[in-house]
Design a protein around this motif. Structure first.
Motif, PDB file in Angstrom:
ATOM      1  N   ASN A   1       0.810  -1.222   0.000  1.00 29.92           N
ATOM      2  CA  ASN A   1       0.000   0.000   0.000  1.00 29.92           C
ATOM      3  C   ASN A   1       0.845   1.275   0.000  1.00 29.92           C
ATOM      4  OD1 ASN A   1      -2.598  -1.291   0.079  1.00 29.92           O
ATOM      5  ND2 ASN A   1      -2.111  -1.875   2.176  1.00 29.92           N
ATOM      6  N   ASP A   2       2.155   1.136   0.124  1.00 26.68           N
ATOM      7  CA  ASP A   2       3.042   2.293   0.107  1.00 26.68           C
ATOM      8  C   ASP A   2       3.443   2.609  -1.334  1.00 26.68           C
ATOM      9  OD1 ASP A   2       2.844   1.901   2.817  1.00 26.68           O
ATOM     10  OD2 ASP A   2       5.009   1.783   3.164  1.00 26.68           O
ATOM     11  N   THR A   3       3.818   3.851  -1.580  1.00 31.43           N
ATOM     12  CA  THR A   3       4.285   4.249  -2.907  1.00 31.43           C
ATOM     13  C   THR A   3       5.526   5.132  -2.783  1.00 31.43           C
ATOM     14  OG1 THR A   3       2.826   6.189  -2.946  1.00 31.43           O
ATOM     15  CG2 THR A   3       2.001   4.167  -3.974  1.00 31.43           C
ATOM     16  N   LEU A   4       6.378   5.030  -3.780  1.00 31.97           N
ATOM     17  CA  LEU A   4       7.572   5.853  -3.900  1.00 31.97           C
ATOM     18  C   LEU A   4       7.519   6.522  -5.261  1.00 31.97           C
ATOM     19  CD1 LEU A   4      10.479   6.669  -2.951  1.00 31.97           C
ATOM     20  CD2 LEU A   4      11.274   4.634  -4.170  1.00 31.97           C
ATOM     21  N   GLY A   5       7.777   7.820  -5.299  1.00 28.26           N
ATOM     22  CA  GLY A   5       7.748   8.552  -6.560  1.00 28.26           C
ATOM     23  C   GLY A   5       8.997   9.397  -6.737  1.00 28.26           C
ATOM     24  N   LEU A   6       9.469   9.467  -7.960  1.00 28.45           N
ATOM     25  CA  LEU A   6      10.614  10.303  -8.327  1.00 28.45           C
ATOM     26  C   LEU A   6      10.212  11.139  -9.532  1.00 28.45           C
ATOM     27  CD1 LEU A   6      13.352   7.523  -8.285  1.00 28.45           C
ATOM     28  CD2 LEU A   6      13.014   9.263  -6.537  1.00 28.45           C
ATOM     29  N   ALA A   7      10.634  12.397  -9.557  1.00 27.54           N
ATOM     30  CA  ALA A   7      10.295  13.256 -10.693  1.00 27.54           C
ATOM     31  C   ALA A   7      11.382  14.297 -10.911  1.00 27.54           C
ATOM     32  CB  ALA A   7       8.958  13.946 -10.455  1.00 27.54           C
ATOM     33  N   MET A   8      11.513  14.715 -12.161  1.00 26.62           N
ATOM     34  CA  MET A   8      12.400  15.811 -12.530  1.00 26.62           C
ATOM     35  C   MET A   8      11.651  16.680 -13.529  1.00 26.62           C
ATOM     36  SD  MET A   8      16.094  13.959 -12.999  1.00 26.62           S
ATOM     37  CE  MET A   8      15.516  13.042 -14.396  1.00 26.62           C
ATOM     38  N   MET A   9      11.877  17.980 -13.449  1.00 23.33           N
ATOM     39  CA  MET A   9      11.249  18.866 -14.419  1.00 23.33           C
ATOM     40  C   MET A   9      12.106  20.091 -14.653  1.00 23.33           C
ATOM     41  SD  MET A   9       8.030  20.723 -12.447  1.00 23.33           S
ATOM     42  CE  MET A   9       7.057  20.466 -13.876  1.00 23.33           C
ATOM     43  N   GLN A  10      11.873  20.694 -15.797  1.00 25.26           N
ATOM     44  CA  GLN A  10      12.531  21.955 -16.125  1.00 25.26           C
ATOM     45  C   GLN A  10      11.474  22.891 -16.678  1.00 25.26           C
ATOM     46  OE1 GLN A  10      16.429  22.205 -18.077  1.00 25.26           O
ATOM     47  NE2 GLN A  10      15.434  23.439 -19.642  1.00 25.26           N
ATOM     48  N   ASN A  11      11.446  24.123 -16.159  1.00 25.98           N
ATOM     49  CA  ASN A  11      10.527  25.158 -16.620  1.00 25.98           C
ATOM     50  C   ASN A  11      11.345  26.327 -17.151  1.00 25.98           C
ATOM     51  OD1 ASN A  11       8.177  23.818 -15.587  1.00 25.98           O
ATOM     52  ND2 ASN A  11       8.799  24.486 -13.555  1.00 25.98           N
ATOM     53  N   GLY A  12      10.818  27.013 -18.134  1.00 26.79           N
ATOM     54  CA  GLY A  12      11.534  28.151 -18.685  1.00 26.79           C
ATOM     55  C   GLY A  12      10.606  29.275 -19.080  1.00 26.79           C
ATOM     56  N   LEU A  13      11.193  30.433 -19.330  1.00 23.49           N
ATOM     57  CA  LEU A  13      10.462  31.606 -19.780  1.00 23.49           C
ATOM     58  C   LEU A  13      10.757  31.836 -21.258  1.00 23.49           C
ATOM     59  CD1 LEU A  13      11.176  34.099 -16.861  1.00 23.49           C
ATOM     60  CD2 LEU A  13       9.189  32.623 -17.176  1.00 23.49           C
ATOM     61  N   SER A  14       9.778  32.342 -21.967  1.00 27.55           N
ATOM     62  CA  SER A  14       9.979  32.666 -23.380  1.00 27.55           C
ATOM     63  C   SER A  14      10.876  33.896 -23.500  1.00 27.55           C
ATOM     64  CB  SER A  14       8.639  32.940 -24.056  1.00 27.55           C
ATOM     65  OG  SER A  14       8.102  34.163 -23.560  1.00 27.55           O
ATOM     66  N   SER A  15      11.460  34.068 -24.674  1.00 29.41           N
ATOM     67  CA  SER A  15      12.287  35.251 -24.901  1.00 29.41           C
ATOM     68  C   SER A  15      11.443  36.519 -24.800  1.00 29.41           C
ATOM     69  CB  SER A  15      12.967  35.169 -26.269  1.00 29.41           C
ATOM     70  OG  SER A  15      12.004  35.103 -27.291  1.00 29.41           O
ATOM     71  N   TYR A  16      10.160  36.459 -25.164  1.00 24.16           N
ATOM     72  CA  TYR A  16       9.281  37.622 -25.055  1.00 24.16           C
ATOM     73  C   TYR A  16       9.111  38.043 -23.597  1.00 24.16           C
ATOM     74  CZ  TYR A  16       8.078  36.420 -29.841  1.00 24.16           C
ATOM     75  OH  TYR A  16       8.140  36.138 -31.172  1.00 24.16           O
ATOM     76  N   ARG A  17       8.890  37.078 -22.712  1.00 26.07           N
ATOM     77  CA  ARG A  17       8.706  37.406 -21.286  1.00 26.07           C
ATOM     78  C   ARG A  17      10.022  37.913 -20.687  1.00 26.07           C
ATOM     79  NH1 ARG A  17       4.481  35.838 -18.120  1.00 26.07           N
ATOM     80  NH2 ARG A  17       4.097  34.066 -19.492  1.00 26.07           N
ATOM     81  N   ARG A  18      11.129  37.273 -21.022  1.00 29.93           N
ATOM     82  CA  ARG A  18      12.431  37.737 -20.510  1.00 29.93           C
ATOM     83  C   ARG A  18      12.723  39.157 -20.974  1.00 29.93           C
ATOM     84  NH1 ARG A  18      14.065  32.527 -22.298  1.00 29.93           N
ATOM     85  NH2 ARG A  18      15.277  33.510 -23.945  1.00 29.93           N
ATOM     86  N   ASN A  19      12.454  39.450 -22.232  1.00 30.47           N
ATOM     87  CA  ASN A  19      12.677  40.807 -22.751  1.00 30.47           C
ATOM     88  C   ASN A  19      11.768  41.825 -22.062  1.00 30.47           C
ATOM     89  OD1 ASN A  19      14.643  39.884 -24.495  1.00 30.47           O
ATOM     90  ND2 ASN A  19      13.237  39.684 -26.227  1.00 30.47           N
ATOM     91  N   TYR A  20      10.524  41.452 -21.825  1.00 38.89           N
ATOM     92  CA  TYR A  20       9.581  42.326 -21.129  1.00 38.89           C
ATOM     93  C   TYR A  20      10.096  42.662 -19.727  1.00 38.89           C
ATOM     94  CZ  TYR A  20       5.408  43.510 -18.406  1.00 38.89           C
ATOM     95  OH  TYR A  20       4.514  44.109 -17.559  1.00 38.89           O
ATOM     96  N   LEU A  21      10.536  41.638 -18.988  1.00 43.84           N
ATOM     97  CA  LEU A  21      11.046  41.876 -17.643  1.00 43.84           C
ATOM     98  C   LEU A  21      12.339  42.684 -17.669  1.00 43.84           C
ATOM     99  CD1 LEU A  21      10.332  38.349 -16.137  1.00 43.84           C
ATOM    100  CD2 LEU A  21       9.083  40.470 -15.685  1.00 43.84           C
ATOM    101  N   GLN A  22      13.202  42.369 -18.632  1.00 45.28           N
ATOM    102  CA  GLN A  22      14.462  43.101 -18.738  1.00 45.28           C
ATOM    103  C   GLN A  22      14.227  44.572 -19.082  1.00 45.28           C
ATOM    104  OE1 GLN A  22      17.540  41.801 -17.923  1.00 45.28           O
ATOM    105  NE2 GLN A  22      18.042  43.964 -18.022  1.00 45.28           N
ATOM    106  N   ALA A  23      13.154  44.862 -19.802  1.00 48.51           N
ATOM    107  CA  ALA A  23      12.836  46.239 -20.178  1.00 48.51           C
ATOM    108  C   ALA A  23      12.135  47.002 -19.059  1.00 48.51           C
ATOM    109  CB  ALA A  23      11.970  46.240 -21.430  1.00 48.51           C
TER     110      ALA A  23
END
Length: 116
Positions: free
Chosen positions: A25-47
């Motif tokens: 009845n026990d469970t073990l889980g492993l996960a990996m993920m990568q999230n990123g921002l678009s160049s449009y959002r990065r440019n907006y924040l940088q501006a």
């Protein structure tokens, strides 16, 4: 309203039940993920644009050091008594909120789930 500002994301994970270690009845889980921002959002924040979730913005002559956010996670859920599970979760986050000036961050959480 979204819970994050990720414009791109990739994840991989696996879960197994505890049959092989005599806790079916026990469970073990492993996960990996990568999230990123678009160049449009990065440019907006940088501006100088302001983010509703991240909160970063650049002023004159400032640079925001954006990198993809990378997360590794492991969780274990154990049956304590009939209909009551306890879970332990650990997350390691590199570049939280897409900024290499922050982190890494480690998060430990615990939860109890009961069904009646």
């Amino acid at each position: 309203m979204s819970f994050t500002e990720a414009d791109n994301s990739i994840s991989e994970g696996m879960g197994m039940n505890g049959t092989s270690w005599s806790c079916p009845n026990d469970t073990l889980g492993l996960a990996m993920m990568q999230n990123g921002l678009s160049s449009y959002r990065r440019n907006y924040l940088q501006a100088g644009g302001v983010s509703y979730f991240i909160g970063d913005y650049a002023g004159p002559h400032q640079t925001i050091s954006y990198r993809p956010e990378r997360i590794g996670e492991i969780q274990y859920n154990a049956l304590i008594v009939k209909n009551v599970l306890a879970g332990l979760n650990f997350q390691h986050i590199n570049n939280p909120a897409y900024n290499s000036a922050r982190g890494p961050v480690n998060i430990v959480s615990f939860r109890v789930h009961a069904e009646f």
